[in-house]
Design a protein around this motif. Sequence first.
Motif, PDB file in Angstrom:
ATOM      1  N   ILE A 169       0.918  -1.480   0.011  1.00  7.67           N
ATOM      2  CA  ILE A 169      -0.089  -0.155  -0.207  1.00  7.67           C
ATOM      3  C   ILE A 169       0.796   1.404  -0.093  1.00  7.67           C
ATOM      4  N   ALA A 170       1.981   1.222   0.783  1.00  9.52           N
ATOM      5  CA  ALA A 170       2.614   2.252   0.917  1.00  9.52           C
ATOM      6  C   ALA A 170       3.723   2.592  -0.334  1.00  9.52           C
ATOM      7  N   LEU A 171       4.282   1.498  -0.614  1.00  7.56           N
ATOM      8  CA  LEU A 171       5.337   1.713  -1.640  1.00  7.56           C
ATOM      9  C   LEU A 171       4.906   2.067  -3.334  1.00  7.56           C
ATOM     10  N   LEU A 172       3.655   1.290  -3.484  1.00  7.46           N
ATOM     11  CA  LEU A 172       2.989   1.280  -4.677  1.00  7.46           C
ATOM     12  C   LEU A 172       2.170   2.592  -4.850  1.00  7.46           C
ATOM     13  N   GLY A 173       1.460   3.118  -3.596  1.00  7.79           N
ATOM     14  CA  GLY A 173       0.515   4.008  -3.546  1.00  7.79           C
ATOM     15  C   GLY A 173      -0.714   3.882  -4.558  1.00  7.79           C
ATOM     16  N   GLU A 174      -1.212   2.649  -4.717  1.00  9.18           N
ATOM     17  CA  GLU A 174      -2.444   2.293  -5.695  1.00  9.18           C
ATOM     18  C   GLU A 174      -3.515   2.886  -5.188  1.00  9.18           C
ATOM     19  N   ARG A 175      -4.636   2.946  -5.722  1.00  9.11           N
ATOM     20  CA  ARG A 175      -5.955   3.240  -5.039  1.00  9.11           C
ATOM     21  C   ARG A 175      -6.551   1.933  -4.492  1.00  9.11           C
ATOM     22  N   ILE A 176      -7.167   1.982  -3.431  1.00  7.01           N
ATOM     23  CA  ILE A 176      -8.080   0.787  -2.970  1.00  7.01           C
ATOM     24  C   ILE A 176      -9.597   1.330  -2.798  1.00  7.01           C
ATOM     25  N   ASP A 177     -10.378   0.484  -3.636  1.00  9.23           N
ATOM     26  CA  ASP A 177     -11.779   0.765  -3.284  1.00  9.23           C
ATOM     27  C   ASP A 177     -12.144   0.479  -2.126  1.00  9.23           C
ATOM     28  N   ALA A 178     -13.606   0.680  -1.576  1.00  9.60           N
ATOM     29  CA  ALA A 178     -13.994   0.553  -0.459  1.00  9.60           C
ATOM     30  C   ALA A 178     -14.123  -0.847  -0.084  1.00  9.60           C
ATOM     31  N   ARG A 179     -14.608  -1.683  -1.014  1.00  8.99           N
ATOM     32  CA  ARG A 179     -14.742  -3.178  -0.772  1.00  8.99           C
ATOM     33  C   ARG A 179     -13.566  -3.815  -0.620  1.00  8.99           C
ATOM     34  N   ARG A 180     -12.444  -3.700  -1.164  1.00  8.07           N
ATOM     35  CA  ARG A 180     -11.185  -3.998  -0.792  1.00  8.07           C
ATOM     36  C   ARG A 180     -10.719  -3.650   0.420  1.00  8.07           C
ATOM     37  N   ALA A 181     -10.898  -2.391   0.901  1.00  8.67           N
ATOM     38  CA  ALA A 181     -10.464  -1.901   2.117  1.00  8.67           C
ATOM     39  C   ALA A 181     -11.235  -2.459   3.148  1.00  8.67           C
ATOM     40  N   LEU A 182     -12.434  -3.000   2.892  1.00 14.92           N
ATOM     41  CA  LEU A 182     -13.200  -3.657   3.904  1.00 14.92           C
ATOM     42  C   LEU A 182     -12.565  -5.132   3.985  1.00 14.92           C
ATOM     43  N   ASP A 183     -12.053  -5.638   2.942  1.00 22.65           N
ATOM     44  CA  ASP A 183     -11.564  -6.947   2.974  1.00 22.65           C
ATOM     45  C   ASP A 183     -10.157  -6.839   3.864  1.00 22.65           C
ATOM     46  N   LEU A 184      -9.225  -5.692   3.655  1.00 17.34           N
ATOM     47  CA  LEU A 184      -8.035  -5.501   4.073  1.00 17.34           C
ATOM     48  C   LEU A 184      -8.145  -5.169   5.610  1.00 17.34           C
ATOM     49  N   GLY A 185      -9.468  -4.942   6.319  1.00 18.04           N
ATOM     50  CA  GLY A 185      -9.604  -4.498   7.532  1.00 18.04           C
ATOM     51  C   GLY A 185      -9.390  -3.206   7.852  1.00 18.04           C
ATOM     52  N   LEU A 186      -9.223  -2.265   6.748  1.00 18.43           N
ATOM     53  CA  LEU A 186      -8.904  -0.732   6.885  1.00 18.43           C
ATOM     54  C   LEU A 186     -10.264  -0.185   7.505  1.00 18.43           C
ATOM     55  N   ILE A 187     -11.402  -0.618   7.038  1.00 17.56           N
ATOM     56  CA  ILE A 187     -12.474   0.018   7.540  1.00 17.56           C
ATOM     57  C   ILE A 187     -13.517  -0.943   8.030  1.00 17.56           C
ATOM     58  N   ASN A 188     -14.386  -0.591   8.815  1.00 21.88           N
ATOM     59  CA  ASN A 188     -15.577  -1.538   9.304  1.00 21.88           C
ATOM     60  C   ASN A 188     -16.774  -1.700   8.781  1.00 21.88           C
ATOM     61  N   TRP A 189     -17.276  -0.709   7.938  1.00 18.68           N
ATOM     62  CA  TRP A 189     -18.416  -0.719   7.447  1.00 18.68           C
ATOM     63  C   TRP A 189     -18.464  -0.022   6.100  1.00 18.68           C
TER      64      TRP A 189
END
Length: 268
Positions: A169-189
């Motif tokens: 996430i830090a080295l590539l700087g790519e965009r992450i959409d909400a669904r993937r962010a949820l799967d990664l545990g970055l967000i809760n809902w």
Amino acid sequence: MSSPAVLLETDRSSAVATITLNRPRVLNALNHELSELLQDAVCRVENDSDVRAIVIRGAGGNFMAGGDINAFHAALQHDESNRKIYFERFIGEVNDTVTRIRRMHKPVVASVAGAVAGFGFSLMNSCDLVVAADDSYFTMAYRNIGASPDGSGTYGLPRVVGTKRAMEIALLGERIDARRALDLGLINWVVSKEELEMATHSRATLLARGPTRALGRTKCLINESLGRSLSEQLQAEQDSFSACSGDEDFAIGLEAFLKKQNAEFKGC
């Protein structure tokens, strides 16, 4: 007269304070005004005994698109010494803000939509819970301007997603959409953009109605756990539970449980 870069509103009936990042024309990009006002707002809600939960959100359909690039570029016109002073002061302010968010004994909910980038990403990660609109996108973005992360970005991220994912996430700087962010545990809902405000309010109100001293101690136990050994954490849990036993809310909770009723906690 233009509106301030940060708005603070406290609903005394629900005991929820809402901090709004308010530079919508530039996607709430972080400049000195916003940084200083955010630091002040977080300090104020931390010390307000009537506030039992906090929401941080952005105005205009975006959370925060990172630092104000125009302001950064202008700082390059200074000589090297003054440039370092500028950025050290700037980053010192955001460091104080995220430290207060992580350490305060009150739950903090990030309500995010649209751009969540740079320091916006770090700010979101410093919050305890995240409700995201389905149009949200997330990127650390620092690599795009030749900088390393700030605002606890490299502290929180590997603790949430693991070292390898954090590197990606830090080295590539790519965009992450909400669904993937949820799967990664970055967000809760993830909710629709139309539901975001209501979904955030309902969760923040639920937190504010809870045994907030106990919730605050729980927050600290979790945040500090990765820096402790098992024996140290067990001792911290023992001390925390013992402290909770002296709170009025502990007696209220026990009595309500025995009577099979919903507890009406006082937050004390």
